[in-house]
Design an enzyme around this catalytic site. Structure first.
Site, PDB file in Angstrom:
ATOM      1  N   ASP A 210       0.667  -8.449  -1.393  1.00 19.73           N
ATOM      2  CA  ASP A 210       0.573  -9.072  -2.722  1.00 19.73           C
ATOM      3  C   ASP A 210       0.412 -10.591  -2.657  1.00 19.73           C
ATOM      4  O   ASP A 210       0.858 -11.316  -3.550  1.00 19.73           O
ATOM      5  CB  ASP A 210       1.808  -8.715  -3.575  1.00 19.73           C
ATOM      6  CG  ASP A 210       1.962  -7.218  -3.739  1.00 19.73           C
ATOM      7  OD1 ASP A 210       0.939  -6.525  -3.801  1.00 19.73           O
ATOM      8  OD2 ASP A 210       3.116  -6.739  -3.800  1.00 19.73           O
TER       9      ASP A 210
ATOM     10  N   LYS B 185      -4.657 -11.355  -2.136  1.00 22.59           N
ATOM     11  CA  LYS B 185      -5.850 -11.039  -1.320  1.00 22.59           C
ATOM     12  C   LYS B 185      -7.033 -10.658  -2.205  1.00 22.59           C
ATOM     13  O   LYS B 185      -8.156 -11.063  -1.953  1.00 22.59           O
ATOM     14  CB  LYS B 185      -5.550  -9.857  -0.369  1.00 22.59           C
ATOM     15  CG  LYS B 185      -4.432 -10.131   0.624  1.00 22.59           C
ATOM     16  CD  LYS B 185      -4.131  -8.908   1.469  1.00 22.59           C
ATOM     17  CE  LYS B 185      -3.529  -7.743   0.706  1.00 22.59           C
ATOM     18  NZ  LYS B 185      -2.189  -7.986   0.142  1.00 22.59           N
TER      19      LYS B 185
ATOM     20  N   ALA C  56      -2.020   0.176  -2.097  1.00 22.37           N
ATOM     21  CA  ALA C  56      -2.470  -1.194  -2.347  1.00 22.37           C
ATOM     22  C   ALA C  56      -2.820  -1.380  -3.820  1.00 22.37           C
ATOM     23  O   ALA C  56      -3.259  -0.443  -4.483  1.00 22.37           O
ATOM     24  CB  ALA C  56      -3.702  -1.489  -1.499  1.00 22.37           C
ATOM     25  N   GLY C  57      -2.626  -2.596  -4.304  1.00 30.15           N
ATOM     26  CA  GLY C  57      -3.083  -2.969  -5.645  1.00 30.15           C
ATOM     27  C   GLY C  57      -3.600  -4.390  -5.546  1.00 30.15           C
ATOM     28  O   GLY C  57      -2.821  -5.315  -5.335  1.00 30.15           O
ATOM     29  N   HIS C  58      -4.904  -4.564  -5.642  1.00 36.81           N
ATOM     30  CA  HIS C  58      -5.527  -5.877  -5.452  1.00 36.81           C
ATOM     31  C   HIS C  58      -6.151  -6.321  -6.768  1.00 36.81           C
ATOM     32  O   HIS C  58      -7.106  -5.713  -7.254  1.00 36.81           O
ATOM     33  CB  HIS C  58      -6.588  -5.795  -4.346  1.00 36.81           C
ATOM     34  CG  HIS C  58      -6.033  -5.403  -3.006  1.00 36.81           C
ATOM     35  ND1 HIS C  58      -6.804  -5.082  -1.921  1.00 36.81           N
ATOM     36  CD2 HIS C  58      -4.747  -5.293  -2.579  1.00 36.81           C
ATOM     37  CE1 HIS C  58      -6.031  -4.785  -0.892  1.00 36.81           C
ATOM     38  NE2 HIS C  58      -4.769  -4.899  -1.270  1.00 36.81           N
TER      39      HIS C  58
ATOM     40  N   GLN D  34      -2.026  -4.510   2.196  1.00 34.17           N
ATOM     41  CA  GLN D  34      -0.646  -4.841   2.574  1.00 34.17           C
ATOM     42  C   GLN D  34      -0.601  -6.220   3.253  1.00 34.17           C
ATOM     43  O   GLN D  34      -1.404  -7.068   2.901  1.00 34.17           O
ATOM     44  CB  GLN D  34      -0.041  -3.750   3.467  1.00 34.17           C
ATOM     45  CG  GLN D  34       0.280  -2.453   2.723  1.00 34.17           C
ATOM     46  CD  GLN D  34      -0.904  -1.531   2.549  1.00 34.17           C
ATOM     47  OE1 GLN D  34      -1.599  -1.216   3.503  1.00 34.17           O
ATOM     48  NE2 GLN D  34      -1.150  -1.085   1.344  1.00 34.17           N
TER      49      GLN D  34
ATOM     50  N   THR E 230       4.595  -0.304   6.272  1.00 32.70           N
ATOM     51  CA  THR E 230       3.731   0.804   5.896  1.00 32.70           C
ATOM     52  C   THR E 230       3.290   1.498   7.189  1.00 32.70           C
ATOM     53  O   THR E 230       3.711   1.109   8.282  1.00 32.70           O
ATOM     54  CB  THR E 230       2.555   0.317   5.013  1.00 32.70           C
ATOM     55  OG1 THR E 230       1.903   1.465   4.459  1.00 32.70           O
ATOM     56  CG2 THR E 230       1.564  -0.539   5.793  1.00 32.70           C
TER      57      THR E 230
ATOM     58  N   GLY F  54       4.459  -1.306 -10.454  1.00 32.57           N
ATOM     59  CA  GLY F  54       5.123  -2.054 -11.520  1.00 32.57           C
ATOM     60  C   GLY F  54       6.535  -2.511 -11.154  1.00 32.57           C
ATOM     61  O   GLY F  54       7.229  -3.107 -11.973  1.00 32.57           O
TER      62      GLY F  54
HETATM   63  P1  GDP Z   1      -2.917  -8.572  -3.454  1.00 37.42           P
HETATM   64  O1  GDP Z   1      -2.286  -7.224  -3.312  1.00 37.42           O
HETATM   65  O2  GDP Z   1      -2.690  -9.441  -2.273  1.00 37.42           O
HETATM   66  O3  GDP Z   1      -4.370  -8.490  -3.832  1.00 37.42           O
HETATM   67  O4  GDP Z   1      -2.166  -9.282  -4.663  1.00 37.42           O
HETATM   68  P2  GDP Z   1      -1.807  -8.630  -6.093  1.00 37.42           P
HETATM   69  O5  GDP Z   1      -3.035  -8.492  -6.894  1.00 37.42           O
HETATM   70  O6  GDP Z   1      -0.961  -7.432  -5.910  1.00 37.42           O
HETATM   71  O7  GDP Z   1      -0.844  -9.732  -6.669  1.00 37.42           O
HETATM   72  C1  GDP Z   1      -1.252 -11.049  -6.848  1.00 37.42           C
HETATM   73  C2  GDP Z   1      -1.036 -11.436  -8.307  1.00 37.42           C
HETATM   74  O8  GDP Z   1      -1.121 -12.841  -8.436  1.00 37.42           O
HETATM   75  C3  GDP Z   1      -2.088 -10.874  -9.234  1.00 37.42           C
HETATM   76  O9  GDP Z   1      -1.488 -10.646 -10.488  1.00 37.42           O
HETATM   77  C4  GDP Z   1      -3.097 -12.012  -9.356  1.00 37.42           C
HETATM   78  O10 GDP Z   1      -3.830 -11.981 -10.585  1.00 37.42           O
HETATM   79  C5  GDP Z   1      -2.192 -13.207  -9.306  1.00 37.42           C
HETATM   80  N1  GDP Z   1      -2.769 -14.427  -8.683  1.00 37.42           N
HETATM   81  C6  GDP Z   1      -3.612 -14.541  -7.627  1.00 37.42           C
HETATM   82  N2  GDP Z   1      -3.798 -15.837  -7.314  1.00 37.42           N
HETATM   83  C7  GDP Z   1      -3.060 -16.545  -8.193  1.00 37.42           C
HETATM   84  C8  GDP Z   1      -2.809 -17.948  -8.362  1.00 37.42           C
HETATM   85  O11 GDP Z   1      -3.286 -18.793  -7.620  1.00 37.42           O
HETATM   86  N3  GDP Z   1      -1.952 -18.299  -9.370  1.00 37.42           N
HETATM   87  C9  GDP Z   1      -1.376 -17.393 -10.207  1.00 37.42           C
HETATM   88  N4  GDP Z   1      -0.543 -17.830 -11.152  1.00 37.42           N
HETATM   89  N5  GDP Z   1      -1.595 -16.070 -10.078  1.00 37.42           N
HETATM   90  C10 GDP Z   1      -2.409 -15.664  -9.073  1.00 37.42           C
HETATM   91  P1  IMO Z   2      -1.110  -4.721  -1.320  1.00 39.59           P
HETATM   92  O1  IMO Z   2      -2.353  -4.315  -0.559  1.00 39.59           O
HETATM   93  C1  IMO Z   2       3.252  -4.885  -1.246  1.00 39.59           C
HETATM   94  C2  IMO Z   2       5.277  -1.586   0.766  1.00 39.59           C
HETATM   95  C3  IMO Z   2       6.124  -0.648  -0.076  1.00 39.59           C
HETATM   96  C4  IMO Z   2       7.192  -0.268   0.937  1.00 39.59           C
HETATM   97  C5  IMO Z   2       6.406  -0.182   2.242  1.00 39.59           C
HETATM   98  C6  IMO Z   2       5.979   1.227   2.623  1.00 39.59           C
HETATM   99  O2  IMO Z   2      -1.256  -4.685  -2.782  1.00 39.59           O
HETATM  100  O3  IMO Z   2      -0.583  -6.008  -0.777  1.00 39.59           O
HETATM  101  P2  IMO Z   2       4.110   2.887   1.695  1.00 39.59           P
HETATM  102  O4  IMO Z   2       3.923   3.487   0.340  1.00 39.59           O
HETATM  103  O5  IMO Z   2       2.959   2.075   2.175  1.00 39.59           O
HETATM  104  O6  IMO Z   2       4.551   3.882   2.715  1.00 39.59           O
HETATM  105  O7  IMO Z   2       5.368   1.878   1.524  1.00 39.59           O
HETATM  106  O8  IMO Z   2       5.242  -0.984   2.063  1.00 39.59           O
HETATM  107  N1  IMO Z   2       3.874  -1.740   0.320  1.00 39.59           N
HETATM  108  C7  IMO Z   2       3.404  -2.828  -0.286  1.00 39.59           C
HETATM  109  N2  IMO Z   2       4.028  -3.951  -0.681  1.00 39.59           N
HETATM  110  N3  IMO Z   2       1.912  -4.766  -1.407  1.00 39.59           N
HETATM  111  C8  IMO Z   2       1.268  -3.655  -0.983  1.00 39.59           C
HETATM  112  O9  IMO Z   2      -0.081  -3.543  -0.980  1.00 39.59           O
HETATM  113  C9  IMO Z   2       2.020  -2.597  -0.433  1.00 39.59           C
HETATM  114  N4  IMO Z   2       1.718  -1.378   0.053  1.00 39.59           N
HETATM  115  C10 IMO Z   2       2.855  -0.868   0.526  1.00 39.59           C
HETATM  116  O10 IMO Z   2       6.664  -1.318  -1.193  1.00 39.59           O
HETATM  117  O11 IMO Z   2       8.125  -1.323   1.075  1.00 39.59           O
HETATM  118 MG    MG Z   3      -0.976  -5.974  -4.338  1.00 38.02          MG
END
Ligand code: GDP
Ligand code: IMO
Ligand code: MG
Length: 457
Positions: A44, A47, A70-72, A254, A269, A332
């Site tokens: 998170d 990326k 993953a959630g990007h 991750q 993971t 969430g």
């Molecule tokens: P990922 O899994 O590494 O792709 O990251 P996520 O999408 O799960 O979480 C990153 C969160 O931070 C998302 O809600 C993005 O919209 C938000 N985000 C990314 N870059 C920035 C930033 O520079 N500032 C702020 N405030 N939010 C950001």
């Molecule tokens: P992105 O790509 C943050 C964490 C879970 C748990 C551990 C193992 O969005 O960064 P799993 O379901 O993979 O067996 O869970 O890894 N985890 C993440 N934490 N971002 C993620 O993906 C994750 N994918 C798995 O919370 O601690």
């Molecule tokens: Mg994420």
């Protein structure tokens, strides 16, 4: 032994192949444009956003491990899109996204994601390719994920998506791949064996009701038919792309500290999220990788269980979680937050061979009076400068902090380094010094526009 090698070489070959006969794939690896983007903390890091920004300069985007755990997030043209299995750069027209062999695929989740992309006007049939060697997640994997979590001493806090059990089957050679799913006859036979084995396990260990083989076969055969138009031999696909001079961008899911080998085991993971995974998880050879960029948040977050040495006290946790909207993009769940940990960052630079780091969410620290960076750990009388492999040691380590002044100004509109307040620049310079690599990109907000490159990057 008599030597038959000629003394001079042609194009690095030993002289048996005249220049005109050197195959295109022998030349393809010398272009210098292929980049791996990896999370350098616990996931998170932002990326998705960084990949979206850098995708503009790539042709093929490759996801190489993980699944819909993953959630990007990408925010483009005012709308949010969360990628789970499909590579995050696909909102740019004309790109192709490959889901590599190292990814584990829940067909239902993938079809839903394809549907959402289609609704955004992306021609998915042209834009998305799936490796025939990727493994398939079945409902019994998700069931086992939940049952194992419920009975395990010391929960991991998984996402419950069946990721771990699917990789277990892959390693145990009981997995079912996309290639199998697309061959109804072979699939029916293989699934029967696997279901019999799973039913024995479910009954003996968990007293759970058996899986209905026929219903599962019908459902997944239909998924196989729906996914077939996207399926490719990804090794050949990548070789041909490289031979045509296409630029590859590999997307790690991750983060480094969640990597099965290099993370905070067992709170990890089940795949190699680090840069090395890009090769095994796609079939691209190591010689094809030219650069690695680590993504770090300006602070640290973690979802699920396991040590987080710089975790904030409650008041600061609440403040940063609210300002940074630190809630999981997949589940969430509230993310645990803490100060930037340079010991973790350096570990990520070492393991991934990062040339540079992209720093995200600098804006979230905008109103802090002071900012702390963890520069080492203290374990009793010992000072540790690297992440201990024994997770019980990491759990009892106390961070050693350096305090820097905050900047108390809005950075959300910065378009270049010079626009940042001096204290923010000092903070980033300190990160560079502690990690030993330059900052190549800075993000100060969630939208595409709120990011700028630094220097030659
Ligand atoms: P990922 O899994 O590494 O792709 O990251 P996520 O999408 O799960 O979480 C990153 C969160 O931070 C998302 O809600 C993005 O919209 C938000 N985000 C990314 N870059 C920035 C930033 O520079 N500032 C702020 N405030 N939010 C950001
Ligand atoms: P992105 O790509 C943050 C964490 C879970 C748990 C551990 C193992 O969005 O960064 P799993 O379901 O993979 O067996 O869970 O890894 N985890 C993440 N934490 N971002 C993620 O993906 C994750 N994918 C798995 O919370 O601690
Ligand atoms: Mg994420």
């Amino acid at each position: 032994m008599p030597s038959s090698s000629p003394s001079s070489s042609v194009n690095g070959f030993i002289g048996l192949s005249p220049r005109r006969r050197v195959q295109p794939w022998a030349r393809a690896h010398r272009r210098g444009n292929n980049i791996v983007i990896v999370g350098a903390q616990w996931g998170d890091e932002g990326k998705g956003k960084i990949i979206d920004v850098l995708s503009a300069g790539a042709d093929i985007l490759v996801r190489y491990q993980g699944g819909h755990n993953a959630g990007h997030t990408v925010i483009a043209d005012g709308a949010e899109f969360i990628f789970h299995i499909i590579p995050s750069g696909l909102l740019h027209r004309g790109k192709v996204g490959l889901i590599g062999n190292g990814v584990v695929i829940d067909p239902k989740a993938l079809l839903e994601e394809l549907g959402r992309l289609k609704a955004r006007g992306i021609e998915v049939k042209r834009a998305v390719k799936i490796s025939d060697q990727a493994h398939v997640i079945f409902p019994y994997h998700q069931q086992l994920d939940a049952l194992e979590e419920a009975t395990r001493e010391g929960r991991i806090g998984t996402t419950g998506r069946g990721i771990g059990p699917c990789y277990v089957d892959k390693a145990a050679r009981s997995g079912i791949r996309i290639a199998d799913l697309c061959n109804p006859q072979a699939f029916a036979e293989r699934l029967r064996t696997v279901v019999e084995e799973k039913n024995r396990l479910l009954k003996a260990l968990y007293q759970a009701p058996p899986i209905n083989y026929d219903a599962l076969r019908r459902q997944y055969t239909a998924y196989g038919r729906q996914l077939a138009p996207y399926v490719v031999n990804s090794v050949q696909f990548l070789q041909e792309a490289m031979a045509q001079g296409k630029r590859l961008l590999f997307e790690g899911a991750q983060g480094t500290l969640l990597d099965i080998d290099h993370g905070t085991y067992p709170y990890v993971t089940s795949s190699n999220s680090t840069a090395g995974g890009a090769c095994v998880g796609s079939g691209a050879p190591p010689t094809a990788i030219d650069h690695v960029i680590g993504v770090v948040k300006a602070y640290t977050t973690r979802v699920g269980e396991g040590p987080l040495p710089t975790e904030f006290p409650d008041d600061l946790m609440h403040r940063i979680r609210t300002k940074g909207k630190e809630f999981g993009a997949t589940t969430g769940r509230p993310r645990r937050c803490g100060w930037f940990d340079a010991v973790v960052g350096r570990h990520a630079v070492w393991v991934n061979g990062c040339d540079a780091v992209a720093v995200t969410k600098l804006d979230v620290l905008d109103d802090m009076l002071e900012i702390q960076i963890c520069i080492a750990y203290r374990d009793g009388r010992r000072l540790l400068k690297s992440v201990p492999s024994d997770t019980t040691v990491l759990a009892r380590c106390r961070p050693v902090y350096e305090t820097l002044p905050g900047w108390r100004q809005d950075t959300g509109r910065a378009g270049k380094v010079a626009d940042l307040p001096a204290a923010a620049r000092r903070y980033l310079q300190r990160i560079e010094a502690l990690l030993g690599v330059p900052v190549c990109l800075i993000s100060t907000g969630s939208t595409r526009e709120q990011a700028f490159k630094v220097g030659r990057w």
